[in-house]
Motif scaffolding. Structure first.
Motif, mmCIF file in Angstrom:
data_model
loop_
_atom_site.group_PDB
_atom_site.id
_atom_site.type_symbol
_atom_site.label_atom_id
_atom_site.label_comp_id
_atom_site.label_asym_id
_atom_site.label_seq_id
_atom_site.Cartn_x
_atom_site.Cartn_y
_atom_site.Cartn_z
ATOM 1 N N GLY A 107 -85.111 -10.887 -36.767
ATOM 2 C CA GLY A 107 -84.574 -11.380 -37.863
ATOM 3 C C GLY A 107 -83.734 -10.281 -38.915
ATOM 4 N N SER A 108 -83.908 -8.971 -38.079
ATOM 5 C CA SER A 108 -83.351 -7.767 -38.885
ATOM 6 C C SER A 108 -81.703 -7.633 -38.433
ATOM 7 N N ARG A 109 -81.079 -8.328 -37.844
ATOM 8 C CA ARG A 109 -79.681 -8.372 -37.326
ATOM 9 C C ARG A 109 -78.941 -9.746 -37.417
ATOM 10 N N PRO A 110 -77.738 -9.878 -37.748
ATOM 11 C CA PRO A 110 -77.118 -10.815 -37.873
ATOM 12 C C PRO A 110 -76.992 -11.761 -36.395
ATOM 13 N N VAL A 111 -77.223 -12.850 -36.410
ATOM 14 C CA VAL A 111 -76.988 -13.513 -35.143
ATOM 15 C C VAL A 111 -75.739 -14.364 -34.960
ATOM 16 N N ILE A 112 -75.445 -14.045 -33.880
ATOM 17 C CA ILE A 112 -74.198 -14.479 -33.342
ATOM 18 C C ILE A 112 -74.331 -15.732 -31.963
ATOM 19 N N LEU A 113 -74.064 -16.967 -32.366
ATOM 20 C CA LEU A 113 -74.755 -17.937 -31.467
ATOM 21 C C LEU A 113 -73.383 -18.520 -30.646
ATOM 22 N N ASN A 114 -73.601 -18.778 -29.353
ATOM 23 C CA ASN A 114 -72.640 -19.581 -28.441
ATOM 24 C C ASN A 114 -73.634 -20.869 -27.935
ATOM 25 N N LEU A 115 -73.139 -21.979 -28.162
ATOM 26 C CA LEU A 115 -74.011 -22.908 -27.789
ATOM 27 C C LEU A 115 -73.115 -24.115 -26.949
ATOM 28 N N ARG A 128 -75.628 -24.263 -12.133
ATOM 29 C CA ARG A 128 -74.750 -23.261 -11.660
ATOM 30 C C ARG A 128 -75.457 -21.808 -11.604
ATOM 31 N N THR A 129 -76.450 -21.699 -10.888
ATOM 32 C CA THR A 129 -77.293 -20.395 -10.906
ATOM 33 C C THR A 129 -76.390 -19.301 -10.360
ATOM 34 N N ALA A 130 -75.300 -19.207 -9.626
ATOM 35 C CA ALA A 130 -74.657 -18.159 -9.400
ATOM 36 C C ALA A 130 -73.788 -17.591 -10.733
ATOM 37 N N TYR A 131 -73.428 -18.582 -11.614
ATOM 38 C CA TYR A 131 -72.846 -17.987 -12.711
ATOM 39 C C TYR A 131 -73.551 -17.518 -13.583
ATOM 40 N N ARG A 132 -74.855 -18.121 -13.925
ATOM 41 C CA ARG A 132 -75.609 -17.692 -14.478
ATOM 42 C C ARG A 132 -76.152 -15.968 -14.244
ATOM 43 N N ALA A 133 -76.337 -15.738 -12.905
ATOM 44 C CA ALA A 133 -76.487 -14.540 -12.249
ATOM 45 C C ALA A 133 -75.534 -13.586 -12.584
ATOM 46 N N GLN A 134 -74.164 -13.948 -12.477
ATOM 47 C CA GLN A 134 -72.935 -13.384 -12.585
ATOM 48 C C GLN A 134 -73.022 -12.852 -14.217
ATOM 49 N N LEU A 135 -73.374 -13.735 -15.318
ATOM 50 C CA LEU A 135 -73.559 -13.234 -16.613
ATOM 51 C C LEU A 135 -74.493 -12.240 -16.941
ATOM 52 N N LEU A 136 -75.590 -12.213 -16.151
ATOM 53 C CA LEU A 136 -76.741 -11.295 -16.464
ATOM 54 C C LEU A 136 -75.933 -10.035 -15.807
ATOM 55 N N THR A 190 -71.103 -22.490 -17.943
ATOM 56 C CA THR A 190 -69.761 -23.058 -17.111
ATOM 57 C C THR A 190 -68.565 -22.070 -17.465
ATOM 58 N N GLN A 191 -67.931 -21.659 -16.377
ATOM 59 C CA GLN A 191 -66.836 -20.595 -16.602
ATOM 60 C C GLN A 191 -65.872 -20.778 -17.855
ATOM 61 N N TRP A 192 -65.639 -22.175 -17.707
ATOM 62 C CA TRP A 192 -64.538 -22.516 -18.673
ATOM 63 C C TRP A 192 -64.985 -22.375 -20.167
ATOM 64 N N LYS A 193 -66.115 -22.370 -20.543
ATOM 65 C CA LYS A 193 -66.671 -22.254 -21.758
ATOM 66 C C LYS A 193 -66.494 -20.727 -22.266
ATOM 67 N N GLY A 194 -66.439 -19.730 -21.522
ATOM 68 C CA GLY A 194 -65.925 -18.606 -21.749
ATOM 69 C C GLY A 194 -66.970 -17.623 -22.180
ATOM 70 N N GLN A 195 -68.136 -17.880 -21.791
ATOM 71 C CA GLN A 195 -69.343 -16.738 -21.861
ATOM 72 C C GLN A 195 -68.902 -15.485 -21.536
ATOM 73 N N SER A 196 -68.274 -15.233 -20.433
ATOM 74 C CA SER A 196 -68.038 -14.010 -19.881
ATOM 75 C C SER A 196 -66.965 -13.231 -20.928
ATOM 76 N N VAL A 197 -66.194 -13.891 -21.501
ATOM 77 C CA VAL A 197 -65.228 -13.572 -22.411
ATOM 78 C C VAL A 197 -66.085 -12.917 -23.685
ATOM 79 N N LEU A 198 -66.879 -13.739 -24.100
ATOM 80 C CA LEU A 198 -67.688 -13.334 -25.469
ATOM 81 C C LEU A 198 -68.662 -12.085 -25.237
ATOM 82 N N ILE A 199 -69.139 -12.192 -23.909
ATOM 83 C CA ILE A 199 -69.971 -10.817 -23.467
ATOM 84 C C ILE A 199 -69.053 -9.435 -23.524
#
Length: 377
Positions: free
Chosen positions: A181-189, A226-234, A193-202
């Motif tokens: 609660g001490s920091r602003p929260v930016i949410l991507n819901l 999509r376990t491979a994509y999640r692993a890629q993001l991590l 999947t790749q086309w949702k752009g999580q990698s760009v947001l990171i």
């Protein structure tokens, strides 16, 4: 019936039909949303509608045809391509009015894919869930241009009332996600999947953190296998040293509380969205939104230079541009609390006016009624 806009809209229309005194029968391959569908008064019949091979499509068509005759169905409505083929054949054999809803901007890179997608344009009425989608349908299927009816995807704003989200729901998410609660929260819901752009947001998050912003990024969404994509993001998060600032938290069962918890919501899609429910729901909760300028999601947010600063509901940035996204994030985070709150309030006023569930229900049931009345006796 696991998750997604098409599935949620099927629930909404099913419930509305039952409340209006009609009978709603939904066929699908099953999923976690079936229990809610039944609880709200619809009937459910399981068919292997996920199968796309010609034999399965024909067998499903025969099964649907039997249902149409057995239950004296007035209108059949398909919401995805494979079932649309089966429904088309069944509707033509039984002389049943047929409706489709274009929920997505389907990949169309070959003549075969174009033909496969055309099932969604061969109905008596093609509902497009945005003006952008309607233009896409008409461009790809000129023969259907006069049959397209734009009906904005509707949101049940009773579930997204900022005053109805209790502190306990928000606290439960803070605890589950380890947010202090001490920091602003930016949410991507969004589903992972790749086309949702999580990698760009990171990548954008790394730039924002490097500029000294002390904020927390939450990426909430089901990986759906999509376990491979999640692993890629991590791996990306670890490589950029963002383990304390960016979290993948999996499926979120309380999206309204998540969006209310957030200080900013981001829709980072790198391919065209046919609507963009997440932006509308966040705005309904007075959470300012940053979206990419692609597809129909641009219809859900007002930003300069299209409107004055005083009427802004969020920010729009080019897709796949992490630097532009980072600049928008820094601009929003730099606003004084009252100014940021004003952006959120503008957003709620706009989406309540343009994207309510009731307008979608009324217009959809009008389509059904018009087809029934026009059917030859």
């Amino acid at each position: 019936m696991e998750t997604g806009g098409a599935e949620k809209t099927a629930l909404d229309i099913g419930r509305a039909l039952v409340e209006a005194g009609h009978r709603s029968i939904v066929t699908s391959a099953g999923g976690r949303m079936v229990d809610q569908l039944i609880a709200e008064g619809s009937e459910h019949i399981t068919l292997p509608l996920q199968k796309r091979d010609p034999i399965s499509l024909w067998r499903n068509s025969l099964a649907i045809g039997r249902l149409l005759r057995q239950h004296s169905i007035d209108v059949v409505h398909a919401r995805s391509r494979a079932p649309a083929w089966s429904c088309l054949w069944a509707a033509r054999r039984t002389n049943t009015p047929f409706v489709t809803t274009y929920h997505g901007a389907y990949n169309q890179r070959s003549w075969f894919k174009a033909f496969y997608n055309s099932s969604m344009a061969r109905s008596d009425v093609v509902i497009a869930n945005s003006h952008w989608t309607g233009r896409l349908v008409a461009k790809r299927n000129p023969f259907a241009a006069q049959k397209v009816v734009p009906i904005a995807r509707g949101t049940d704003f009773s579930d997204f009332d900022p005053n109805a989200i209790g502190k306990q729901r928000i606290a439960a998410l803070r605890t589950a996600w380890g947010i202090d609660g001490s920091r602003p929260v930016i949410l991507n819901l969004a589903r992972l999947t790749q086309w949702k752009g999580q990698s760009v947001l990171i990548d954008a998050a790394a730039q924002v953190i490097a500029r000294g912003a002390n904020c927390q990024f939450i990426l909430a969404g089901d990986e759906q296998g999509r376990t491979a994509y999640r692993a890629q993001l991590l791996t990306q998060i670890e490589r950029l040293g963002l383990q304390s600032s960016v979290k993948l938290v999996g499926h979120c069962d309380d999206p309204a509380a998540a969006m209310k918890l957030a200080d900013l919501a981001v829709v980072a899609s790198v391919e065209a969205e046919a609507f963009g429910r997440a932006a509308v729901e966040a705005s309904a909760l007075e959470t300012p939104v940053i979206v990419t300028k692609i597809g129909a999601v641009v219809e859900t947010v007002l930003a300069t230079p299209d409107v004055t600063e005083a009427k802004r509901t969020g920010w729009k940035v080019p897709p796949s541009d992490s630097a532009a996204l980072a600049r928008a994030l820094l601009e929003a985070l730099a606003l004084k609390p009252d100014a940021l709150a004003s952006v959120g309030q503008n957003g709620r006023s706009y989406v309540m006016r343009e994207f309510s569930l009731q307008q979608m229900i009324d217009k959809t049931l009008d389509v059904y009624q018009g087809l029934i009345e026009a059917k030859p006796r």
